[in-house]
Design an enzyme around this catalytic site. Structure first.
Site, PDB file in Angstrom:
ATOM      1  N   LYS A  41       0.839  -1.201   0.000  1.00  0.00           N
ATOM      2  CA  LYS A  41       0.000   0.000   0.000  1.00  0.00           C
ATOM      3  C   LYS A  41       0.874   1.251   0.000  1.00  0.00           C
ATOM      4  O   LYS A  41       2.068   1.181   0.316  1.00  0.00           O
ATOM      5  CB  LYS A  41      -0.920  -0.029   1.219  1.00  0.00           C
ATOM      6  CG  LYS A  41      -0.169  -0.114   2.536  1.00  0.00           C
ATOM      7  CD  LYS A  41      -1.078  -0.528   3.689  1.00  0.00           C
ATOM      8  CE  LYS A  41      -0.291  -0.542   4.988  1.00  0.00           C
ATOM      9  NZ  LYS A  41      -1.097  -1.073   6.109  1.00  0.00           N
ATOM     10  N   TYR A 251      14.583  31.098   6.133  1.00  0.00           N
ATOM     11  CA  TYR A 251      13.378  31.747   6.661  1.00  0.00           C
ATOM     12  C   TYR A 251      13.495  31.995   8.157  1.00  0.00           C
ATOM     13  O   TYR A 251      13.945  31.124   8.912  1.00  0.00           O
ATOM     14  CB  TYR A 251      12.156  30.857   6.416  1.00  0.00           C
ATOM     15  CG  TYR A 251      11.670  30.877   4.986  1.00  0.00           C
ATOM     16  CD1 TYR A 251      11.349  32.072   4.345  1.00  0.00           C
ATOM     17  CD2 TYR A 251      11.514  29.686   4.281  1.00  0.00           C
ATOM     18  CE1 TYR A 251      10.886  32.083   3.038  1.00  0.00           C
ATOM     19  CE2 TYR A 251      11.049  29.684   2.970  1.00  0.00           C
ATOM     20  CZ  TYR A 251      10.730  30.883   2.360  1.00  0.00           C
ATOM     21  OH  TYR A 251      10.278  30.886   1.073  1.00  0.00           O
TER      22      TYR A 251
HETATM   23  C1  LIG Z   1      -0.196  -1.940   6.773  1.00  0.00           C
HETATM   24  C2  LIG Z   1      -0.691  -3.242   7.204  1.00  0.00           C
HETATM   25  C3  LIG Z   1       0.186  -4.321   7.335  1.00  0.00           C
HETATM   26  C4  LIG Z   1       1.684  -4.177   7.277  1.00  0.00           C
HETATM   27  O1  LIG Z   1       2.108  -3.656   8.517  1.00  0.00           O
HETATM   28  P1  LIG Z   1       3.641  -3.331   8.871  1.00  0.00           P
HETATM   29  O2  LIG Z   1       3.577  -2.872  10.270  1.00  0.00           O
HETATM   30  O3  LIG Z   1       4.078  -2.259   7.934  1.00  0.00           O
HETATM   31  O4  LIG Z   1       4.403  -4.581   8.683  1.00  0.00           O
HETATM   32  C5  LIG Z   1      -0.369  -5.555   7.608  1.00  0.00           C
HETATM   33  N1  LIG Z   1      -1.702  -5.710   7.765  1.00  0.00           N
HETATM   34  C6  LIG Z   1      -2.566  -4.676   7.680  1.00  0.00           C
HETATM   35  C7  LIG Z   1      -4.020  -4.912   7.881  1.00  0.00           C
HETATM   36  C8  LIG Z   1      -2.096  -3.411   7.420  1.00  0.00           C
HETATM   37  O5  LIG Z   1      -2.954  -2.378   7.366  1.00  0.00           O
END
Ligand SMILES: *Cc1c(COP(=O)(O)O)cnc(C)c1O
Length: 350
Positions: A41, A251
């Site tokens: 993702k 800045y």
């Molecule tokens: C993002 C996510 C993962 C991966 O988690 P990490 O902590 O990055 O390993 C796994 N399962 C779900 C449901 C997630 O939302």
């Protein structure tokens, strides 16, 4: 008008595909009898799906997780829809139709989503049980609903709230999952994210879902030494100048030189994920020599002290340190935030 090809980017992100593949294999091994999938993702946590997914596939990953339906199409360039799970599930008919057309499985998160999926014709899906994070998923008291029994559940999953800590909640969530799982027919069972894998094989079930550790995140201390750095950002020096004592930089003039010094303006700013909390106390590097950041980080530029490198000049590259645990500690950002805020102006190379 046909535009010429754009010149090479002044921001480069080197992605070490071998390290990424080695990280997946390490997590797959740690998953014991379970196989490891991959959370890709948010454009593979900022790394870029087109760089990460081929490396993960070559290493052996087959199960990919995204959050949004808009993240499915970029994945389909690499894998069939059947290998993709969409964690947010389905909210309306546009999404059920898209799921059906692409073959990607919705992760059903509520009775409402279950009903919507069944009304649209059903078919393979995944199912999220909420065993204690109270974020997304079917709460335990609804797990006996007949609408869930009617689903064709490929992966039955839950998600740990505190896997990065030695919390009592971890055991409790594991126990709740094992209590509920036999009541819902499914082909695979999944619980552990990156940190969950490090909790031990009790937590691995038969499919794990690592994300951050694939990309170099040390989600728990047990992973140190097993997980390698994947992402190496570099930026270009735009200009070098000498400033005298009493002169300020950037800045709001928050840095004032105490002595004559040499400073370099570098082509990275907060719009590229180099957020303002990475100002004072941070350094970029050139050939192993530190270049301390001076004053405020701007949107597109950051100024560093380059007095230590008389030869550094416009056009030269400097490295942005990206050892995730160390940078997280220094900045107060999480390792996840450091990765997923990497900007779009980087040219990704692997
Ligand atoms: C993002 C996510 C993962 C991966 O988690 P990490 O902590 O990055 O390993 C796994 N399962 C779900 C449901 C997630 O939302």
């Amino acid at each position: 008008m046909k535009l010429p090809e754009a010149p090479p980017a002044s921001l480069r992100l080197r992605i070490d595909r071998d390290a990424l593949a080695a990280n997946w294999r390490a997590l797959d091994r740690l998953s014991g009898g379970a196989r490891a999938g991959a959370a890709v993702k948010a454009d593979a946590y900022g790394v870029g799906v087109d760089h990460a997914v081929p490396a993960l596939l070559a290493a052996g990953a087959r199960d990919f997780f995204v959050a949004h339906w808009g993240e499915v199409a970029p994945l389909l360039a690499h894998v069939p829809g059947e290998q993709v799970s969409v964690l947010h599930g389905v909210l309306n008919e546009a999404e059920t139709a898209y799921a059906r057309a692409t073959g990607a499985r919705p992760v059903i998160n509520s009775l409402r989503q279950a009903a919507l999926w069944l009304e649209s014709g059903g078919g393979p899906c995944d199912l999220m049980l909420d065993t204690g994070i109270n974020r997304l998923g079917i709460p335990p008291h609804e797990a006996g609903d007949p609408r869930l029994a009617a689903l064709d559940v490929h992966v039955l999953m839950s998600h740990l709230a505190s896997a990065d800590e030695d919390a009592e909640l971890n055991r409790l969530q594991l126990a709740r999952l094992h209590q509920l799982a036999p009541t819902i027919p499914h082909r695979h069972l999944s619980l552990a994210n990156s940190a969950g894998i490090a909790l031990g094989q009790d937590y691995a079930a038969d499919l794990t879902r690592p994300g951050v550790a694939l990309y170099g995140g040390i989600a728990r201390r047990e992973l140190a030494g097993l997980i390698g750095q994947v992402v190496f950002p570099r930026a270009t020096v735009l200009q070098r100048r000498r400033i005298g004592p009493g002169e300020s930089v950037g800045y709001n003039a928050i840095f004032i030189a105490k002595r004559e010094m040499e400073v370099a303006t570098v082509s990275i700013g907060y719009a590229d994920g180099f957020l303002r909390c990475r100002g004072a106390g941070f350094a970029m590097q050139h050939q192993g020599i530190d270049l301390p950041v001076l004053g405020r980080v701007s949107m597109d530029m950051t100024v560093v002290d380059c007095s230590a490198i008389p030869s550094l000049s416009a056009g030269d590259y400097v490295e942005i340190p990206f050892d995730l645990p160390a940078e997280a500690q220094r900045s107060g950002l999480s390792q996840y935030e450091l990765l997923t805020t990497i900007g779009h102006r980087f040219s990704r190379q692997s």
